[in-house]
Design an enzyme around this catalytic site. Structure first.
Site, PDB file in Angstrom:
ATOM      1  N   SER A   1      13.441  20.347 -16.327  1.00 24.51           N
ATOM      2  CA  SER A   1      12.327  21.287 -16.256  1.00 24.51           C
ATOM      3  C   SER A   1      12.755  22.618 -16.852  1.00 24.51           C
ATOM      4  CB  SER A   1      11.890  21.490 -14.803  1.00 24.51           C
ATOM      5  OG  SER A   1      11.032  22.607 -14.673  1.00 24.51           O
TER       6      SER A   1
ATOM      7  N   HIS B   1       0.834  -1.212   0.000  1.00 29.57           N
ATOM      8  CA  HIS B   1       0.000   0.000   0.000  1.00 29.57           C
ATOM      9  C   HIS B   1       0.871   1.266   0.000  1.00 29.57           C
ATOM     10  CE1 HIS B   1      -3.085  -2.905   1.211  1.00 29.57           C
ATOM     11  NE2 HIS B   1      -2.225  -3.285   2.131  1.00 29.57           N
TER      12      HIS B   1
END
Length: 479
Positions: free
Chosen positions: A284, A154
């Site tokens: 970026s 999880h």
């Protein structure tokens, strides 16, 4: 060739798919395959006794590759039929044989048989690339088979595993895909010479009602084209369920690659493992420090496309009417080649990423050691019980101390001090030094190392040995 800026260009050919896969679905490959099929048909018909001469067959063979595209293109403007325009163009080059080209056949003889041949060749290229990915993953898994790392369920910290064992999970997915791929490749057949509605009526007429010769014609064509046989029954076309099976296998490979790309992106966020990042690469346009997992993101993006594309052949196969209808044509011209081109790009990216993975073992160790005190509590408790402690009392003490330590980490931003808290609790009767002895990560990875070794030796090694001639590929990534 000058770049073209005034019309749509497919990113699959411009950015993602290899030249090798692009050639399989190129017009040249298609039309050359048509001619090979016409030769196989004529030669087989001759061998079965029809009035076709060796001279005619030799003439067809002499012009198998030098396709007169301009003649075919001009003829198609007149007849509006691609197959008949190429029959005409072939006849221009082969005047002695022009009367027997395509004898008894319908358009699907070249169209469908070619589609099956191209898909088979493309599946074999996909297989080659997939085993190369497995080979690179095997090297990675073997190198890091004993490197403890924090495992997640999880995406919450769970019992440790090893970096190499985690890689075997990616490999297991691909092994299942390889099983499907091998079965599919082994089951591929040709349409053969089935005629207008699949009854072979035109061929039965040619052979004066000789059923055995008509049956042998199918088998001989398949053999000449390198196939073990034909689909035993069909309408005018091969069952479009074949396309569905093919694209479903490709979608399975895409799903496996997507899962891998998700894991790599999460690991890169954790700064534990990074995909390759070139010296001049920009992550970026705004944030100069960023190292975005561009390759893994591209894998996921292409995989999404392939998994969605799998709906196309399923819908097409479900809506074919009786012996054939043409609403498959435009769809399969897009959906089948593009699925292959996308998966080709996915596997090149997968290979490139695995080949250049960077493992930051100190970060991995730091994250693991931050959580290991919680995971060591069961061993600590058992040791205290052996010294005469009450298991239920000790369990409650550990629960209380774990809550305090967790609060220190999450609310106060402090280091995990669970071991210090346990050492200060008289019920455990243990020193900090003795507790730290319990923090060897290798004690908590179970059989991860051994599982990795066994998997590589028993499952992967035989595959790589069998496919040794296909190994050694390197992937070049565009843009």
């Amino acid at each position: 060739m000058e770049p073209v800026y005034d019309r749509y260009q497919s990113p699959l050919s411009e950015r993602y798919a290899s030249r090798e896969m692009q050639y399989i679905f190129s017009p040249e490959k298609k039309f050359k395959t048509w001619r090979r099929l016409w030769i196989a048909l004529a030669e087989s018909e001759m061998e079965l006794g029809l009035n076709i001469t060796q001279e005619q067959v030799d003439e067809l063979k002499a012009h198998a590759d030098d396709i007169n595209y301009e003649v075919a293109k001009e003829r198609e403007k007149v007849v509006r039929h691609d197959v008949m325009s190429h029959v005409y163009a072939y006849g221009v080059q082969c005047p002695k044989a022009k009367g027997i080209i395509h004898l008894g056949a319908t358009s699907c003889y070249v169209g469908d048989n070619t589609d099956l041949i191209l898909m088979t060749e493309a599946l074999k290229l996909v297989r080659k690339k997939l085993v190369n990915v497995l080979a690179e993953l095997a090297k990675f898994a073997d190198e890091y088979k004993a490197q403890p790392t924090l495992a997640f369920t999880h995406f919450q910290p769970a019992q440790p595993t090893t970096v190499g064992k985690r890689a075997t999970l990616w490999m297991m997915d691909l092994k299942l895909d390889l099983d499907d791929l091998d079965y599919l490749i082994g089951s591929m057949r040709l349409l053969g010479s089935k005629g207008t509605t699949g009854t072979q009526a035109s061929f039965l007429e040619l052979f004066n009602g000789d059923h055995e010769k008509v049956k042998r014609l199918d088998a001989m064509i398949a053999e000449k084209m390198g196939y073990p046989g034909v689909y035993p029954v069909s309408g005018q076309t091969y069952s479009r369920k074949v396309d569905t099976r093919v694209i479903n296998v490709l979608a399975g490979i895409a799903a496996s690659a997507h899962k891998f790309s998700n894991d790599i992106r999460l690991l890169q966020h954790l700064k534990e493992i990074e995909e390759p990042f070139e010296k001049t690469q920009i992550g970026s346009s705004a944030m100069a420090y960023k190292r975005n997992p561009m390759r893994s993101e591209r894998i996921a993006s292409l995989a999404d496309y392939v998994m969605a594309d799998a709906a196309n052949p399923a819908i097409v196969s479900s809506t074919q009417w009786f012996e054939r209808t043409l609403d498959d044509s435009a769809n399969k011209r897009l959906s089948v080649p593009e699925a292959f081109l996308a998966v080709d790009g996915i596997l090149d990216l997968y290979l490139n990423v695995v080949d250049g993975l960077v493992v930051y073992d100190k970060v991995i160790e730091k994250h693991l050691m931050a959580e290991l005190p919680f995971m060591a509590t069961e061993n600590i408790m058992m040791d205290a019980v052996k010294r005469g402690g009450d298991r239920q009392v000790l369990h409650e003490k550990i629960r209380e101390l774990s809550m305090i330590a967790g609060d220190n980490v999450k609310r106060k931003g402090l280091d995990n001090n669970l071991l210090e808290l346990i050492a200060a609790e008289p019920a455990f009767g243990v020193t900090p030094e003795e507790l730290k002895a319990n923090l060897d990560p290798a004690k908590y990875t179970g059989r991860a190392k051994e599982q990795t070794e066994e998997f590589l030796a028993e499952v992967i090694a035989p595959i790589l040995k069998e496919s040794s001639r296909d190994l050694g590929m390197k992937a070049k990534i565009e843009v």
